[in-house]
Write an enzyme that holds these catalytic residues in place. Structure first.
Site, PDB file in Angstrom:
ATOM      1  CE1 TYR A 153      -4.179   1.218  -0.312  1.00 57.90           C
ATOM      2  CE2 TYR A 153      -3.807   2.399   1.848  1.00 57.90           C
ATOM      3  CZ  TYR A 153      -4.494   2.332   0.474  1.00 57.90           C
ATOM      4  OH  TYR A 153      -5.684   3.178   0.579  1.00 57.90           O
ATOM      5  CE  LYS A 200      -7.022   6.175   0.573  1.00 56.33           C
ATOM      6  NZ  LYS A 200      -7.967   7.179  -0.073  1.00 56.33           N
TER       7      LYS A 200
HETATM    8  P1  NAP Z   1     -12.135   3.688  -8.522  1.00 56.07           P
HETATM    9  O1  NAP Z   1     -13.320   3.241  -9.052  1.00 56.07           O
HETATM   10  O2  NAP Z   1     -10.993   3.487  -9.467  1.00 56.07           O
HETATM   11  O3  NAP Z   1     -12.063   5.111  -8.091  1.00 56.07           O
HETATM   12  C1  NAP Z   1     -10.997   5.974  -8.044  1.00 56.07           C
HETATM   13  C2  NAP Z   1     -11.390   7.370  -8.563  1.00 56.07           C
HETATM   14  O4  NAP Z   1     -10.481   8.260  -8.648  1.00 56.07           O
HETATM   15  C3  NAP Z   1     -11.787   7.133 -10.218  1.00 56.07           C
HETATM   16  O5  NAP Z   1     -12.931   7.869 -10.373  1.00 56.07           O
HETATM   17  C4  NAP Z   1     -10.610   8.045 -10.614  1.00 56.07           C
HETATM   18  O6  NAP Z   1     -10.788   8.681 -11.777  1.00 56.07           O
HETATM   19  C5  NAP Z   1     -10.485   9.076  -9.472  1.00 56.07           C
HETATM   20  N1  NAP Z   1      -9.154   9.931  -9.819  1.00 56.07           N
HETATM   21  C6  NAP Z   1      -8.073   9.581  -9.726  1.00 56.07           C
HETATM   22  N2  NAP Z   1      -7.245  10.712 -10.151  1.00 56.07           N
HETATM   23  C7  NAP Z   1      -7.856  11.386 -10.149  1.00 56.07           C
HETATM   24  C8  NAP Z   1      -7.851  13.038 -10.675  1.00 56.07           C
HETATM   25  N3  NAP Z   1      -6.687  13.608 -10.713  1.00 56.07           N
HETATM   26  N4  NAP Z   1      -8.753  13.706 -10.711  1.00 56.07           N
HETATM   27  C9  NAP Z   1     -10.002  13.450 -10.588  1.00 56.07           C
HETATM   28  N5  NAP Z   1     -10.353  11.950 -10.142  1.00 56.07           N
HETATM   29  C10 NAP Z   1      -9.162  11.345 -10.092  1.00 56.07           C
HETATM   30  O7  NAP Z   1     -11.758   2.937  -7.063  1.00 56.07           O
HETATM   31  P2  NAP Z   1     -12.201   2.963  -5.574  1.00 56.07           P
HETATM   32  O8  NAP Z   1     -11.983   1.891  -5.047  1.00 56.07           O
HETATM   33  O9  NAP Z   1     -13.894   3.051  -5.827  1.00 56.07           O
HETATM   34  O10 NAP Z   1     -11.895   4.317  -4.947  1.00 56.07           O
HETATM   35  C11 NAP Z   1     -12.490   5.228  -4.364  1.00 56.07           C
HETATM   36  C12 NAP Z   1     -11.807   5.662  -3.017  1.00 56.07           C
HETATM   37  O11 NAP Z   1     -11.948   4.551  -2.150  1.00 56.07           O
HETATM   38  C13 NAP Z   1     -10.378   5.754  -2.960  1.00 56.07           C
HETATM   39  O12 NAP Z   1     -10.075   6.932  -2.197  1.00 56.07           O
HETATM   40  C14 NAP Z   1      -9.749   4.659  -2.568  1.00 56.07           C
HETATM   41  O13 NAP Z   1      -8.424   4.936  -1.969  1.00 56.07           O
HETATM   42  C15 NAP Z   1     -10.957   4.600  -1.422  1.00 56.07           C
HETATM   43  N6  NAP Z   1     -10.843   3.068  -0.911  1.00 56.07           N
HETATM   44  C16 NAP Z   1     -11.006   2.122  -1.681  1.00 56.07           C
HETATM   45  C17 NAP Z   1     -10.860   0.703  -1.330  1.00 56.07           C
HETATM   46  C18 NAP Z   1     -11.089  -0.603  -2.027  1.00 56.07           C
HETATM   47  O14 NAP Z   1     -10.597  -1.590  -1.498  1.00 56.07           O
HETATM   48  N7  NAP Z   1     -11.213  -0.458  -3.452  1.00 56.07           N
HETATM   49  C19 NAP Z   1     -10.798   0.593   0.217  1.00 56.07           C
HETATM   50  C20 NAP Z   1     -10.898   1.739   0.888  1.00 56.07           C
HETATM   51  C21 NAP Z   1     -10.774   2.850   0.411  1.00 56.07           C
HETATM   52  P3  NAP Z   1     -10.573   8.309 -13.317  1.00 56.07           P
HETATM   53  O15 NAP Z   1     -10.940   6.685 -13.376  1.00 56.07           O
HETATM   54  O16 NAP Z   1     -11.319   8.935 -14.119  1.00 56.07           O
HETATM   55  O17 NAP Z   1      -9.047   8.361 -13.478  1.00 56.07           O
END
Ligand code: NAP
Length: 262
Positions: free
Chosen positions: A156, A163
């Site tokens: 990570y 985070k």
């Molecule tokens: P995701 O569907 O890939 O979403 C991540 C988002 O971040 C995408 O919409 C991406 O946009 C956006 N992003 C990245 N760079 C950006 C930028 N410069 N400007 C605007 N948008 C940007 O994955 P997710 O897992 O749902 O992630 C959402 C949040 O949840 C994140 O903060 C992640 O760390 C957190 N989280 C995830 C998990 C897990 O297991 N998946 C667990 C805990 C927390 P594009 O695709 O358009 O680049």
């Protein structure tokens, strides 16, 4: 009466229909909210516009949070269009995939700065930009974090550092915005299969381990994280701010797993 009837929410971080932001948006739309969604650039607009429509939203705005002025421009358009906003969901993170493997020690300066800018500072910048639209009526801002902020999870790396800073930002912002009755909280989700999640090397191992060791014996699904998002967006959480709320089946409580689950 639906709990978000008459409320307007900005949702950032919908990449596809597996995104955590989409899960939260679905629950908020079902609860009666009117939503605006953002997309990072024109190429991604094609993906996000149909998803917005599926949520009954006709407002999609470009916003690359890493670009200078990107958040301010998006907020200025939103202010002209809506004027007032009740809740914001920030579900955005990025780090160079090549450094989401191997030792943290090797994190490059550029990747460190970029990961901090996109995954952490964007929340602070967003809070400042949204304040004029929220200060009159109050509201809620929610971001997404992960256990890697305060415990070591494999690969990570810089994202854990970002985070940790994001969680600290939530507490500082909660104090700054509390006088405007704006609440700031984070949901710490257990592993969910998304694009961002898949970028972390060995994600499958983490997914399986968390699933087997969590008291609920499973990782959360999108609906469960979505309902926590609804709780924070709505008055159900009116007395809660500065909180990191775990939706991880209880995994973060475990120190040493019981022998039979090893
Ligand atoms: P995701 O569907 O890939 O979403 C991540 C988002 O971040 C995408 O919409 C991406 O946009 C956006 N992003 C990245 N760079 C950006 C930028 N410069 N400007 C605007 N948008 C940007 O994955 P997710 O897992 O749902 O992630 C959402 C949040 O949840 C994140 O903060 C992640 O760390 C957190 N989280 C995830 C998990 C897990 O297991 N998946 C667990 C805990 C927390 P594009 O695709 O358009 O680049």
């Amino acid at each position: 009466m639906k709990i978000l009837a008459g409320k307007r929410g900005l949702i950032m971080g919908v990449a596809n229909d597996h995104s955590i932001a989409y899960g939260i948006a679905q629950k908020c739309a079902e609860a009666g909210a009117t939503l605006a969604l953002t997309y990072q650039n024109d190429m991604l607009a094609k993906r996000v516009i149909p998803l917005a429509e599926s949520l009954g939203s006709d407002l999609t705005l470009p916003c690359d949070v890493g670009a200078e002025g990107g958040i301010e421009e998006m907020a200025a358009t939103l202010q002209k269009t809506w004027g007032q906003v009740d809740f914001v969901v920030h579900a955005i993170a990025f780090a160079d995939k090549s450094e989401l493997r191997g030792p943290y020690l090797n994190t490059s300066r550029d990747n460190f700065n970029n990961a901090m800018l996109i995954s952490c500072y964007s929340m602070t910048e967003l809070a400042r930009a949204m304040l004029p639209m929220m200060e009159e009526k109050g509201g809620s801002m929610t971001t997404l974090t992960y256990l890697g902020a305060n415990r070591i999870t494999p690969n990570y790396n810089v994202m854990g550092v970002a985070k940790a800073a994001l969680e600290a930002s939530v507490r500082y912002l909660a104090v700054d915005l509390g006088k405007h009755n704006i609440r700031v909280n984070a949901i710490s989700a257990g592993p969910v299969k998304t694009l961002a999640g898949a970028a972390i090397s060995g994600a499958r191992h983490v997914f399986r381990h968390s699933e087997s060791q969590a008291p609920l014996k499973r990782n959360p699904d999108m609906d469960e994280v979505g309902r926590a998002g609804l709780y924070f967006a709505s008055d159900l959480s009116s007395g809660v701010t500065g909180e990191v709320h775990y939706v991880d089946g209880g995994y973060h409580h475990i120190g040493v797993p019981t022998a039979e689950t090893e």
